[in-house]
Design a protein around this motif. Structure first.
Motif, short mmCIF file in Angstrom:
data_model
loop_
_atom_site.label_atom_id
_atom_site.label_comp_id
_atom_site.label_asym_id
_atom_site.label_seq_id
_atom_site.Cartn_x
_atom_site.Cartn_y
_atom_site.Cartn_z
N PHE A 228 27.89 67.08 45.71
CA PHE A 228 29.17 66.02 45.52
C PHE A 228 28.62 64.53 45.25
O PHE A 228 29.44 63.68 45.89
CB PHE A 228 30.01 66.58 46.47
N LYS A 229 27.61 64.36 45.00
CA LYS A 229 26.80 62.63 44.98
C LYS A 229 26.17 62.70 43.72
O LYS A 229 25.96 63.34 43.90
CB LYS A 229 26.58 62.09 46.61
N LYS A 230 25.48 61.20 43.28
CA LYS A 230 24.76 61.18 42.48
C LYS A 230 23.40 60.78 43.13
O LYS A 230 22.57 60.57 42.03
CB LYS A 230 25.73 59.83 41.54
N GLY A 231 23.00 61.59 44.31
CA GLY A 231 21.34 61.11 44.12
C GLY A 231 20.72 59.66 44.41
O GLY A 231 21.52 58.71 44.22
N PHE A 232 19.56 59.85 43.49
CA PHE A 232 18.59 58.55 43.18
C PHE A 232 18.69 58.33 41.79
O PHE A 232 18.21 59.31 41.11
CB PHE A 232 17.27 58.55 43.88
N HIS A 233 18.69 57.46 41.01
CA HIS A 233 18.00 57.49 39.94
C HIS A 233 16.44 57.05 39.68
O HIS A 233 15.97 58.13 39.02
CB HIS A 233 18.79 55.86 39.54
N ASN A 234 15.56 56.33 41.45
CA ASN A 234 14.15 56.73 41.21
C ASN A 234 14.39 56.79 41.89
O ASN A 234 14.77 57.31 43.50
CB ASN A 234 13.75 54.42 41.13
N GLN A 235 12.90 57.74 42.05
CA GLN A 235 12.73 58.25 42.94
C GLN A 235 12.46 57.23 44.35
O GLN A 235 12.21 56.54 44.66
CB GLN A 235 11.41 59.17 42.56
N PRO A 236 12.96 58.16 45.37
CA PRO A 236 13.56 57.21 46.54
C PRO A 236 11.93 57.26 47.83
O PRO A 236 11.66 56.25 48.37
CB PRO A 236 14.13 57.55 47.50
#
Length: 654
Positions: free
Chosen positions: A307-315
């Motif tokens: 229920f969250k948006k995670g990462f756009h770029n690999q962390p």
């Protein structure tokens, strides 16, 4: 004359003894009063503790200090034995292919192919693999090239490849097999932006196992416990206390040093914000020239994706989400509770630990930091961790045999104990929910290079600690110069004058015995530094508190009309605790304020909730933390997507 002389001398002796005792008492009284009135005494009491500290080896308490008395519970006894049974084993399909750090091959012989997959002749088996890359936290992208895997040959994957999908067809019968393999290609580390002043660096591996309390680790993972404590000299944090309800609010402090609300205010300004602008601990290591990894074995429950948006770029430099989510979608089966127990031929747990093995061996000439998290065998059921005991033992022994631990700090930890189920409904189960496990194995040279820091660490194993402290510990491990004796002395001096005490204190410093839950950032609802007294559930004060909690729940659901209004079905349990020292100092001396924890059942749906309420008067109350859900909600809340509302909502139709 002689008799009178003797009597006179005897009287004189008695007089001298009385005089000496009086002088000694006055001297003690003067010095004690002077010491107690001085700043020196305050600092001594706060950080030394020998004058006022309780017996640290008490059989009645895990932690027994001025600021925290954490009651001790048995691992097994006649009251809890019925909750602990042997779980059924998990068996996944047999794999056709296998891989190591560089190669992939067909592992079955001709007879096994015939028996297990009905392949009459190896020449009729056509296997190939295709590489893929991360496109986003949700999607992957396959590369166009398809490479055949020939029976009897080992095939070296192309340099730089991380993830491949294998497909096998039986000539004339179509596809019979799919699987995925993973690799850890060597990479140039980032530049050492902050050259370390320390003579050495240490690799750091953090392995988290979801929902295991300290006692349940000892209960279910007995072989692992013995190996860690008796053979590998691990240090166990006996006073480790969680700071939030579920995984997210407990791991965010570990990774960022902030609580969840603080993190969101700092780097998640919008509802759709990703976590890219948040500063997590792996960045500290990257700035020191470490290669970094973040991996979980369950994609659906991902820390940054549920229920969250995670990462756009690999962390991080290495990130397994692409392959884990692909496995979940394409080859996962045997669902139990919230998770699938098989991804093709392996369990998610086996896949994660195999990945860690490849990670540490592939980067043996590099400095690395890895944060790895497994939920598959521990998230939902209290006895399931027993199934991974042997695998953890084998993993630890392999690390030791390969000398990985000569230059690696290994931290094993959890976020909290099990949060639902029949055992959770007991008083001991409630306390264990709040007491996750944590073990640390240090390279031997830590004890000679950093004697003061390690002495503090051992002492702090019997002090109140939390996830905020683990973050400070990781910061120190990224810059070992902070652990040298001179640095520890300076930092200790700074700590003695700090007002108030920092919320997070590195376990390499002396955590004061006067530390309370309030000072450590642990809300009263989660604090286990006190013994609670059972209150009859028919007490009118308990009923008022239960109704207050119910009003709070319905207020939260008011904006979701698809959720039914909740009504009180029954009060299951109520316990009362005295206020912590810090809280008591903030209220008038004649106040009757106290904290009451209630566990209640609501209808419709028979949901069970637990909340701690600070009762000031019959009409003045406040929640001291979140309202916990202590049984599974299943599909009852399918009509809402908000992770918090899912705990409380009973959909009108579901």
């Amino acid at each position: 004359m002689s008799f009178k002389f003797f009597e006179s001398r005897h009287s004189f002796t008695k007089l001298m003894l009385f005089f000496t005792a009086t002088v000694a008492f006055l001297f003690y009284l003067f010095n004690n009063v002077t010491l107690k009135s001085s700043e020196l005494y305050t600092r001594f009491l706060r950080f030394g503790g020998d004058l006022e500290e309780m017996d640290p080896e008490s059989e009645a308490y895990f932690v027994n200090t001025v600021g925290c008395k954490m009651p001790k519970f048995p691992i097994f006894d006649i009251h809890n034995q019925r909750f602990f049974t042997d779980p059924d084993g998990v068996h996944c399909n047999t794999s056709i292919t296998a891989s190591d750090r560089q190669y992939v091959w067909i592992r079955l012989n001709a007879t096994e192919l015939q028996t297990m997959y009905n392949v009459s002749d190896p020449s009729s088996l056509s296997c190939s693999y295709q590489s893929f890359r991360r496109k986003s936290d949700t999607w992957i992208k396959f590369l166009p090239e398809v490479t055949p895997i020939v029976f009897g040959q080992r095939h070296r994957v192309a340099a730089g490849e991380e993830f491949i999908k294998v497909t096998c067809n039986n000539l004339g019968l179509g596809e019979i097999y799919q699987d995925f393999h993973y690799f850890v290609p060597d990479r140039d580390p980032p530049g050492d932006a902050v050259p370390a002043a320390s003579r050495r660096k240490a690799n750091v591996i953090v392995i988290g196992i979801d929902s295991i309390s300290r006692l349940n680790f000892r209960r279910q993972l007995q072989k692992s416990t013995h190996l860690l404590l008796e053979e590998m000299n691990a240090i166990e944090m006996e006073g480790y206390n969680k700071v939030g309800d579920n995984t997210y609010p407990n791991l965010i402090p570990v990774l960022s040093g902030l609580d969840a609300a603080e993190l969101e205010s700092v780097c998640l300004p919008l509802k759709n914000s990703t976590f890219d602008n948040c500063h997590f601990i792996w960045r500290n290591f990257a700035r020191r020239g470490y290669l970094t990894a973040f991996a979980e074995d369950i994609g659906y429950l991902g820390l940054f994706n549920y229920f969250k948006k995670g990462f756009h770029n690999q962390p991080t430099d290495y990130y397994t989400r692409p392959i884990i989510t692909a496995m979940e979608r394409q080859i996962a089966y045997k669902k139990m509770g919230n998770v699938f127990l098989c991804y093709g031929s392996k369990t998610p747990f086996e896949i994660l630990f195999d990945y860690i093995n490849k990670f540490v061996r592939s980067l043996s000439q590099r400095q690395f930091f890895g944060f790895f998290w497994t939920s598959s065998f521990s998230h939902d059921y209290i006895n399931m961790p027993k199934l991974i005991d042997g695998e953890i033992v084998n993993f630890l022994k392999q690390l030791r045999e390969d000398n990985v631990l000569n230059d690696t700090v290994l931290i094993l930890m959890s976020d909290h104990g099990l949060r639902w189920g029949s055992f959770r409904s007991t008083y001991q189960g409630m306390m264990e929910d709040r007491q996750p496990f944590m073990f640390t194995i240090f390279p031997k040279w830590f004890f000679t290079e950093f004697p003061r820091a390690m002495s503090n660490f051992r002492r702090n194993s019997r002090r109140l600690t939390s996830h905020f402290d683990l973050h400070e510990m990781l910061r120190d491990l990224s810059r070992l110069e902070q652990l040298e004796d001179v640095a520890v002395d300076v930092r200790t001096t700074d700590l003695t004058t700090a007002e108030p005490l920092p919320r997070g204190i590195s376990p390499f410093l002396a955590i004061p015995p006067t530390r309370t839950c309030d000072a450590a950032g642990i809300l009263p609802h989660w604090c286990t530094c006190h013994e609670k007294q059972t209150v009859p559930t028919i007490d009118q004060g308990v009923l008022r508190v239960a109704r207050f909690v119910l009003r709070e729940l319905n207020a939260r659901l008011m904006g979701s009309p698809q959720c039914s209004k909740l009504h009180l079905n029954s009060i299951l349990e109520a316990t009362r605790a005295t206020l912590t020292a810090d809280a008591a100092n903030k209220v008038p001396a004649d106040s009757q304020m106290f904290d009451l924890t209630v566990r209640l059942r609501t209808k419709p749906g028979m949901a069970e909730f637990e909340a701690t309420v600070r009762v000031k008067t019959d009409e003045d109350m406040e929640l001291t933390g979140t309202v916990s859900r202590t049984n599974l909600y299943g599909r009852q809340s399918v009509c809402v997507n908000d992770p918090q509302l899912k705990l409380y909502c009973y959909c009108g139709r579901h």
